[in-house]
Write an enzyme that holds these catalytic residues in place. Sequence first.
Site, PDB file in Angstrom:
ATOM      1  N   CYS A 182       0.826  -1.110   0.187  1.00 56.12           N
ATOM      2  CA  CYS A 182      -0.242   0.184   0.030  1.00 56.12           C
ATOM      3  C   CYS A 182       1.045   1.228  -0.090  1.00 56.12           C
ATOM      4  O   CYS A 182       1.750   1.307   0.797  1.00 56.12           O
ATOM      5  CB  CYS A 182      -1.030   0.026   1.175  1.00 56.12           C
ATOM      6  SG  CYS A 182      -2.002   1.371   1.190  1.00 56.12           S
ATOM      7  N   CYS A 238       0.398   4.528   6.760  1.00 58.01           N
ATOM      8  CA  CYS A 238      -0.374   4.550   8.319  1.00 58.01           C
ATOM      9  C   CYS A 238       0.779   3.926   9.332  1.00 58.01           C
ATOM     10  O   CYS A 238       0.941   2.777   9.014  1.00 58.01           O
ATOM     11  CB  CYS A 238      -1.576   3.961   8.228  1.00 58.01           C
ATOM     12  SG  CYS A 238      -2.656   4.484   6.894  1.00 58.01           S
ATOM     13  N   CYS A 259       0.220  -0.090  10.428  1.00 58.44           N
ATOM     14  CA  CYS A 259      -0.255  -1.095   9.658  1.00 58.44           C
ATOM     15  C   CYS A 259       0.898  -1.702   8.864  1.00 58.44           C
ATOM     16  O   CYS A 259       1.865  -1.247   8.314  1.00 58.44           O
ATOM     17  CB  CYS A 259      -1.039  -0.332   8.186  1.00 58.44           C
ATOM     18  SG  CYS A 259      -1.680  -1.316   7.128  1.00 58.44           S
ATOM     19  N   CYS A 282     -16.572  -9.097   5.442  1.00 52.89           N
ATOM     20  CA  CYS A 282     -15.996  -7.553   5.320  1.00 52.89           C
ATOM     21  C   CYS A 282     -14.570  -7.953   4.441  1.00 52.89           C
ATOM     22  O   CYS A 282     -13.626  -8.350   4.819  1.00 52.89           O
ATOM     23  CB  CYS A 282     -15.665  -6.844   6.756  1.00 52.89           C
ATOM     24  SG  CYS A 282     -14.629  -5.422   6.483  1.00 52.89           S
ATOM     25  N   CYS A 301     -19.574  -6.021   3.241  1.00 55.04           N
ATOM     26  CA  CYS A 301     -18.830  -4.715   3.920  1.00 55.04           C
ATOM     27  C   CYS A 301     -17.576  -4.854   3.160  1.00 55.04           C
ATOM     28  O   CYS A 301     -17.006  -5.706   2.709  1.00 55.04           O
ATOM     29  CB  CYS A 301     -18.561  -4.824   5.267  1.00 55.04           C
ATOM     30  SG  CYS A 301     -17.586  -3.156   5.869  1.00 55.04           S
ATOM     31  N   CYS A 328     -19.421   2.191   8.441  1.00 58.12           N
ATOM     32  CA  CYS A 328     -18.576   1.726   9.520  1.00 58.12           C
ATOM     33  C   CYS A 328     -17.374   2.555   9.655  1.00 58.12           C
ATOM     34  O   CYS A 328     -16.443   2.664   8.671  1.00 58.12           O
ATOM     35  CB  CYS A 328     -18.272   0.305   8.855  1.00 58.12           C
ATOM     36  SG  CYS A 328     -17.140  -0.645  10.168  1.00 58.12           S
ATOM     37  N   ARG A 373     -18.198  -2.011  17.921  1.00 52.83           N
ATOM     38  CA  ARG A 373     -17.569  -3.260  17.602  1.00 52.83           C
ATOM     39  C   ARG A 373     -16.193  -3.382  18.548  1.00 52.83           C
ATOM     40  O   ARG A 373     -15.194  -2.504  18.470  1.00 52.83           O
ATOM     41  CB  ARG A 373     -17.219  -3.421  15.990  1.00 52.83           C
ATOM     42  CG  ARG A 373     -16.572  -5.026  15.837  1.00 52.83           C
ATOM     43  CD  ARG A 373     -16.310  -5.208  14.642  1.00 52.83           C
ATOM     44  NE  ARG A 373     -17.472  -5.188  13.881  1.00 52.83           N
ATOM     45  CZ  ARG A 373     -17.866  -4.732  12.724  1.00 52.83           C
ATOM     46  NH1 ARG A 373     -16.761  -3.724  12.321  1.00 52.83           N
ATOM     47  NH2 ARG A 373     -18.987  -4.762  12.315  1.00 52.83           N
TER      48      ARG A 373
HETATM   49  N1  SAM Z   1      -6.672   0.408   3.143  1.00 55.71           N
HETATM   50  C1  SAM Z   1      -7.926   0.876   3.774  1.00 55.71           C
HETATM   51  C2  SAM Z   1      -8.132   2.030   4.657  1.00 55.71           C
HETATM   52  O1  SAM Z   1      -6.976   2.283   5.246  1.00 55.71           O
HETATM   53  O2  SAM Z   1      -9.125   2.366   4.998  1.00 55.71           O
HETATM   54  C3  SAM Z   1      -8.752  -0.327   4.402  1.00 55.71           C
HETATM   55  C4  SAM Z   1      -7.823  -1.526   5.309  1.00 55.71           C
HETATM   56  S1  SAM Z   1      -7.177  -0.737   6.579  1.00 55.71           S
HETATM   57  C5  SAM Z   1      -6.320  -2.411   7.162  1.00 55.71           C
HETATM   58  C6  SAM Z   1      -8.619  -0.717   7.791  1.00 55.71           C
HETATM   59  C7  SAM Z   1      -8.391  -0.361   9.349  1.00 55.71           C
HETATM   60  O3  SAM Z   1      -7.714  -1.240   9.969  1.00 55.71           O
HETATM   61  C8  SAM Z   1      -7.611   0.923   9.563  1.00 55.71           C
HETATM   62  O4  SAM Z   1      -8.270   1.914   9.222  1.00 55.71           O
HETATM   63  C9  SAM Z   1      -7.110   0.675  10.954  1.00 55.71           C
HETATM   64  O5  SAM Z   1      -8.267   1.378  11.776  1.00 55.71           O
HETATM   65  C10 SAM Z   1      -7.411  -0.756  11.118  1.00 55.71           C
HETATM   66  N2  SAM Z   1      -6.133  -1.686  11.465  1.00 55.71           N
HETATM   67  C11 SAM Z   1      -4.881  -1.553  10.565  1.00 55.71           C
HETATM   68  N3  SAM Z   1      -3.964  -1.964  11.035  1.00 55.71           N
HETATM   69  C12 SAM Z   1      -4.034  -2.289  12.720  1.00 55.71           C
HETATM   70  C13 SAM Z   1      -3.349  -2.716  13.468  1.00 55.71           C
HETATM   71  N4  SAM Z   1      -2.144  -3.221  13.349  1.00 55.71           N
HETATM   72  N5  SAM Z   1      -3.968  -2.722  14.849  1.00 55.71           N
HETATM   73  C14 SAM Z   1      -5.477  -2.395  14.841  1.00 55.71           C
HETATM   74  N6  SAM Z   1      -6.177  -1.834  14.023  1.00 55.71           N
HETATM   75  C15 SAM Z   1      -5.416  -1.743  12.699  1.00 55.71           C
HETATM   76  C1  DTB Z   2     -11.590  -2.176  11.372  1.00 56.55           C
HETATM   77  O1  DTB Z   2     -11.779  -0.909  12.124  1.00 56.55           O
HETATM   78  N1  DTB Z   2     -10.836  -3.142  11.865  1.00 56.55           N
HETATM   79  C2  DTB Z   2     -10.621  -4.113  10.884  1.00 56.55           C
HETATM   80  C3  DTB Z   2     -11.496  -3.519   9.791  1.00 56.55           C
HETATM   81  N2  DTB Z   2     -11.824  -2.426  10.377  1.00 56.55           N
HETATM   82  C4  DTB Z   2     -11.021  -3.435   8.378  1.00 56.55           C
HETATM   83  C5  DTB Z   2      -9.225  -4.275  10.376  1.00 56.55           C
HETATM   84  C6  DTB Z   2      -8.285  -4.568  11.626  1.00 56.55           C
HETATM   85  C7  DTB Z   2      -6.813  -5.029  10.954  1.00 56.55           C
HETATM   86  C8  DTB Z   2      -5.923  -5.388  12.082  1.00 56.55           C
HETATM   87  C9  DTB Z   2      -4.589  -5.547  11.628  1.00 56.55           C
HETATM   88  C10 DTB Z   2      -4.479  -6.578  10.539  1.00 56.55           C
HETATM   89  O2  DTB Z   2      -4.849  -7.575  10.702  1.00 56.55           O
HETATM   90  O3  DTB Z   2      -3.555  -6.331   9.512  1.00 56.55           O
HETATM   91 FE1  SF4 Z   3      -2.795   1.059   3.355  1.00 59.30          FE
HETATM   92 FE2  SF4 Z   3      -2.731   0.017   5.550  1.00 59.30          FE
HETATM   93 FE3  SF4 Z   3      -3.109   2.761   5.560  1.00 59.30          FE
HETATM   94 FE4  SF4 Z   3      -5.197   1.056   4.833  1.00 59.30          FE
HETATM   95  S1  SF4 Z   3      -4.349   1.236   6.971  1.00 59.30           S
HETATM   96  S2  SF4 Z   3      -4.319   2.789   3.812  1.00 59.30           S
HETATM   97  S3  SF4 Z   3      -3.802  -0.783   4.104  1.00 59.30           S
HETATM   98  S4  SF4 Z   3      -1.233   1.635   4.952  1.00 59.30           S
END
Ligand code: SAM
Ligand code: DTB
Ligand code: SF4
Length: 331
Positions: free
Chosen positions: A59, A63, A66, A103, A134, A194, A266
């Site tokens: 990506c 973030c 992530c 989702c 979702c 959501c 949630r």
């Molecule tokens: N790329 C898209 C975005 O950022 O909107 C969708 C996928 S992203 C992984 C969805 C959400 O997962 C993020 O907004 C964040 O709140 C949550 N998330 C991602 N990595 C995480 C982590 N290591 N621990 C907890 N929540 C996480």
């Molecule tokens: C949300 O708030 N939490 C979910 C879903 N929306 C997409 C994602 C959690 C991701 C946790 C880190 C991972 O598994 O990569």
């Molecule tokens: Fe990309 Fe992860 Fe950020 Fe979603 S949360 S925009 S997958 S870097």
Amino acid sequence: MSNVDPALPRHDWMLEEVEALFDLPFTELVFQAASIHRRWFNPTEIQISRLLSIKTGGCPENCGYCSQSQSFKTGVAASKLMDVDAVLAEAAQARAGGAQRFCMGAAWREVKDRDLPQLSAMLKGVKALGLETCMTLGMLEPNQAQSLKTAGLDYYNHNLDTGPDYYKTVVSTRTYQDRLETLTAVRDAGISTCCGGIVGMGETRRDRAGLLHALATLPAHPDSLPINDLVPVAGTPLGGSAALDPLEFVRTIAVARIVCPKSVVRLAAGRTHMSREQQALCFLAGAGSIFVGGKLLTTANPDLDDDARLMADLGLRPVGESNTAAEQVAA
Ligand code: SAM
Ligand code: DTB
Ligand code: SF4
């Protein structure tokens, strides 16, 4: 002292009011949240969602939490968008495991029009299995939201992640305003929202209040409101974050419940490092939804068996399943 019913949704929350909720004695805060929860929800019922990463890694966003950002070395390999059939096989398995909503997440900055036909086929197929749909795909333009809605998208996940002041510390490749604009496109297309965030990223209590204040003052409260406890991922800037006090996490759930009284809150990521007792307190404080299955997107989630035992021990049932205790509460 106001005589307005505290269970009625409001959109005029002041940040100081949200902070004052966080500062309440713990038992008083949880009691208020639980009281509001049962005005709108059956407190013995839990909505069950299952996640699948349909496009993993690589990506362009940065973030700081992530595993999937190409800016960090986390060991998560980048892959292409999954085939429709492979997604539908996972959805069928999710349904067999008790999921009610499926989702689908993609590690994209934004949706590209060329991928819409494949995404639409996934939505049609998942709906045909009798699951709610979702997606979480990054930024979305209004016409793209419309076409996903037409294909059967019920919910779109797009989190504000943290309070507006702390946001820049966590991600610099997009702004809070970008997030708000996608949420507007989603709402305008008639898709349920959501939207929530992550705690445990080194933010202050004021930042947590800032996140919940931002959610509570949106034009419409989120239909689904995920609170994630950071899953620290080695190689990300936040991989070494100190764990948030479990009671502070429960407070965050309780305040979310109070300021967005009709949203389904949630208990999202982070359950593998939470005790059963902490999770039980979250359900008491108004959490009414979880992700199930051993995996979130790229990180671990409790096994189905462990969750089944927890639900049974707490007397909780999936939303919509008949349940003597639930009927007693509703009566
Ligand atoms: N790329 C898209 C975005 O950022 O909107 C969708 C996928 S992203 C992984 C969805 C959400 O997962 C993020 O907004 C964040 O709140 C949550 N998330 C991602 N990595 C995480 C982590 N290591 N621990 C907890 N929540 C996480
Ligand atoms: C949300 O708030 N939490 C979910 C879903 N929306 C997409 C994602 C959690 C991701 C946790 C880190 C991972 O598994 O990569
Ligand atoms: Fe990309 Fe992860 Fe950020 Fe979603 S949360 S925009 S997958 S870097």
